[in-house]
Motif scaffolding. Structure first.
Motif, short mmCIF file in Angstrom:
data_model
loop_
_atom_site.label_atom_id
_atom_site.label_comp_id
_atom_site.label_asym_id
_atom_site.label_seq_id
_atom_site.Cartn_x
_atom_site.Cartn_y
_atom_site.Cartn_z
N TRP A 32 51.49 32.50 -48.75
CA TRP A 32 50.80 33.73 -49.32
C TRP A 32 49.59 34.00 -48.56
CZ3 TRP A 32 52.90 37.36 -51.63
CH2 TRP A 32 53.70 37.33 -52.70
N THR A 33 48.66 32.91 -48.39
CA THR A 33 47.38 32.95 -47.99
C THR A 33 47.68 33.30 -46.60
OG1 THR A 33 46.63 31.04 -49.12
CG2 THR A 33 45.41 31.68 -47.46
N LEU A 34 48.43 32.77 -45.56
CA LEU A 34 48.46 33.23 -44.19
C LEU A 34 49.07 34.45 -44.08
CD1 LEU A 34 49.96 30.08 -42.70
CD2 LEU A 34 47.64 31.00 -42.54
N LEU A 37 46.16 37.09 -44.89
CA LEU A 37 45.46 37.10 -43.44
C LEU A 37 46.01 37.97 -42.42
CD1 LEU A 37 42.98 36.03 -42.20
CD2 LEU A 37 44.22 34.07 -41.43
N VAL A 38 47.52 37.86 -42.21
CA VAL A 38 48.02 38.52 -41.20
C VAL A 38 47.79 40.04 -41.54
CG1 VAL A 38 50.09 39.19 -40.08
CG2 VAL A 38 49.35 36.89 -40.35
N LEU A 39 48.23 40.43 -42.90
CA LEU A 39 48.14 41.58 -43.38
C LEU A 39 46.69 42.43 -43.09
CD1 LEU A 39 49.21 44.12 -44.83
CD2 LEU A 39 48.94 43.05 -46.87
N GLY A 180 42.09 29.33 -52.34
CA GLY A 180 40.67 29.66 -52.16
C GLY A 180 40.62 31.16 -52.74
N SER A 181 39.93 32.03 -51.97
CA SER A 181 39.79 33.51 -52.57
C SER A 181 39.79 34.41 -51.38
CB SER A 181 38.43 33.43 -53.26
OG SER A 181 37.33 33.72 -52.27
N GLY A 182 40.25 35.36 -51.76
CA GLY A 182 40.44 36.60 -50.71
C GLY A 182 39.19 37.01 -50.02
N VAL A 183 38.08 37.13 -50.68
CA VAL A 183 36.84 37.54 -50.40
C VAL A 183 36.39 36.60 -49.24
CG1 VAL A 183 34.18 37.67 -50.75
CG2 VAL A 183 36.21 38.78 -52.34
N GLY A 184 36.67 35.28 -49.36
CA GLY A 184 36.14 34.24 -48.45
C GLY A 184 36.86 34.39 -47.20
#
Length: 492
Positions: A32-34, A37-39, A180-184
């Motif tokens: 989900w995190t990766l 990030l790609v999006l 973590g967080s999306g903002v970071g």
């Protein structure tokens, strides 16, 4: 009926990313995190339809910590999220809105209010840029399509709002389903891209030198004589224009932040039911992390935006601007320091001469640095204290978590009050010291400059966020191997 009771049903109906019903496997969180990030990178490269090339990015100097990209769907970046957080933290901290952040219902109300405020801030940050003429529609496109300029402007506004909403929901996805967080994550993505560009970009700047560090050195070796490079002016040239000072600053900040992040006070814990089971609760020197620095810089950015919009309308009592750069008045002193070009007198003279503006006196430059130092250090302390209270990191919520996990502090009775007294000895003091320290470190980084013009604040944030992300990943892996540990963190 109180204001809280009136607004709570509205906040509950706001669109939201569904929370996972059970434990999310580490591999799924990583995916989900990766994926987000790609999006994010993809959306940052989608240009706004109908935008003129004459448009000016008001937040260009703040891209390192506002994330996003000029002229794209990610134009606003994390600005609305950060600004909404500032407004609410100040209101809660000043007791204008009375909330007990240790109460789960008040926490839920705060989160709902923050989301609603983000919706408001998306509009409030987009409209002034359009009304002020900084975001301009493409007149040629309007005539080609046979529609009015106003229609193109409205289409641009809708795109900006959609981009702001996408950032909000992507941040929620990472917070609930990722690590973590999306903002970071978005800050790290933007800063990393700027650093890579700062190392390898062959495009030339206004002086004719390549922007990237390595291309710049190759150009200097091929075109500048050794006799000049080893002279006094040549050494200054290499330190500032040649990027050596920025390289040294970048490496020093990286190493120093990693060292400081590992500095902590460890409070011993023992399990009340399992004899011999012991642990430690770490109180880091930068307990509130460096995210309060985003709030400080965002506050400055919003102040600058107000001054810039007033100046564009001919109201210059707060100061005048050249592009998005303040050149005099109160706005000059309130502007953040970004690099040596903002405080070394000879470089300041060179910058202001290029603007065709009067050069500030030495005392004005010193006052500018002093005001920025005050913003960073005092603001760092204030926002760090607000941050731990609104995110459940204060002494009382921490004591509750430790008590619920079955742990206690050796030598003290096993009750929340005893644990809270010990936490009060450390957490508020470390938060104040850490807030002041990270503000001072941000100031030093900003004075020296960094690779890729990421600004000292941006680099500091990126390094600290990456370190915390590494710790989060290690923690997630540990909880996968030892499911009982999840109970300490309040996870199913």
């Amino acid at each position: 009926m109180s204001l809280k009771d009136s607004l709570e049903p509205i906040f509950n109906k706001l669109p939201a990313v569904a929370s996972p019903e059970g434990h999310v496997h580490f591999k799924n969180k990583l995916m989900w995190t990766l994926g987000i990030l790609v999006l994010y990178f993809a959306l940052a490269n989608v240009p706004l339809f109908g935008l003129s090339s004459d448009s000016i990015d008001l937040f260009e100097s703040y891209r390192a910590f506002f994330a996003g990209a000029s002229g794209s769907l990610m134009l606003l970046g994390i600005g609305p999220i950060v600004t909404a957080s500032i407004v609410l933290q100040l209101l809660v901290g000043a007791d204008v809105i009375k909330l007990d952040m240790s109460d789960p219902s008040d926490q839920a109300f705060f989160q709902g209010a923050q989301k609603f405020m983000v919706f408001v801030m998306i509009i409030l940050e987009a409209l002034p840029q359009i009304a002020g003429g900084y975001i301009q529609p493409d007149q040629a496109l309007a005539s080609t399509l046979g529609i009015s300029i106003g229609a193109i402007t409205f289409i641009i506004f809708i795109q900006i709002c959609i981009g702001g909403l996408l950032v909000l929901f992507m941040d929620e996805v990472v917070s609930k389903w990722g690590i973590g967080s999306g903002v970071g994550l978005f800050i790290v993505a933007g800063v990393s891209q700027q650093i890579v560009t700062g190392l390898f970009n062959w495009a030339t700047d206004s002086s004719g030198l390549p922007t990237g560090l390595f291309p710049k050195w190759i150009y200097i070796v091929q075109n500048v004589g050794a006799d000049y490079l080893f002279s006094g002016d040549g050494i200054t040239f290499m330190l500032v224009r040649g990027g050596i000072l920025a390289l040294i600053s970048t490496v020093m900040i990286f190493l120093f932040v990693v060292y400081v992040e590992s500095t902590r006070i460890e409070i011993p814990l023992a399990h009340s039911a399992v004899r011999g089971a012991r642990g430690k609760f770490p109180v880091k020197l930068i307990y509130a992390s460096v995210l309060p620095m985003i709030l400080v810089r965002a506050l400055q950015a919003n102040i600058q935006m107000i001054g810039l919009l007033l100046s564009s309308k001919g109201i210059t009592f707060l100061g005048e601007f050249s592009g998005s750069k303040p050149i005099n008045g109160l706005m000059y002193y309130l502007a953040p320091i970004h690099s040596p070009y903002d405080w070394i007198p000879s470089l300041v003279r060179e910058t202001f001469t290029s603007y065709g503006a009067p050069v500030p006196a030495i005392w004005q430059i010193v006052l500018h640095v002093f005001v920025d130092a005050t913003f960073l250090i005092v603001g760092g302390i204030i926002f760090a204290l607000f941050w731990i209270e609104t995110t459940g990191m204060g002494a009382k919520p921490t004591a509750q978590k430790i008590f619920n996990s079955g742990m206690q502090i050796p030598g003290f009775r096993r009750n929340i009050g005893s644990i809270e007294k010990v936490m009060i000895r450390y957490i508020p003091k470390v938060t104040v010291i850490g807030g002041a320290f990270i503000g001072l470190l941000t100031l030093i980084a900003s004075l020296l400059g960094t690779l890729g013009s990421t600004s000292g604040t941006g680099l500091l944030l990126a390094v600290s966020i990456v370190y915390r992300l590494y710790e989060d990943i290690a923690s997630e892996q540990m909880m996968e191997m030892h499911p009982m540990i999840r109970s300490f963190f309040g996870q199913e």
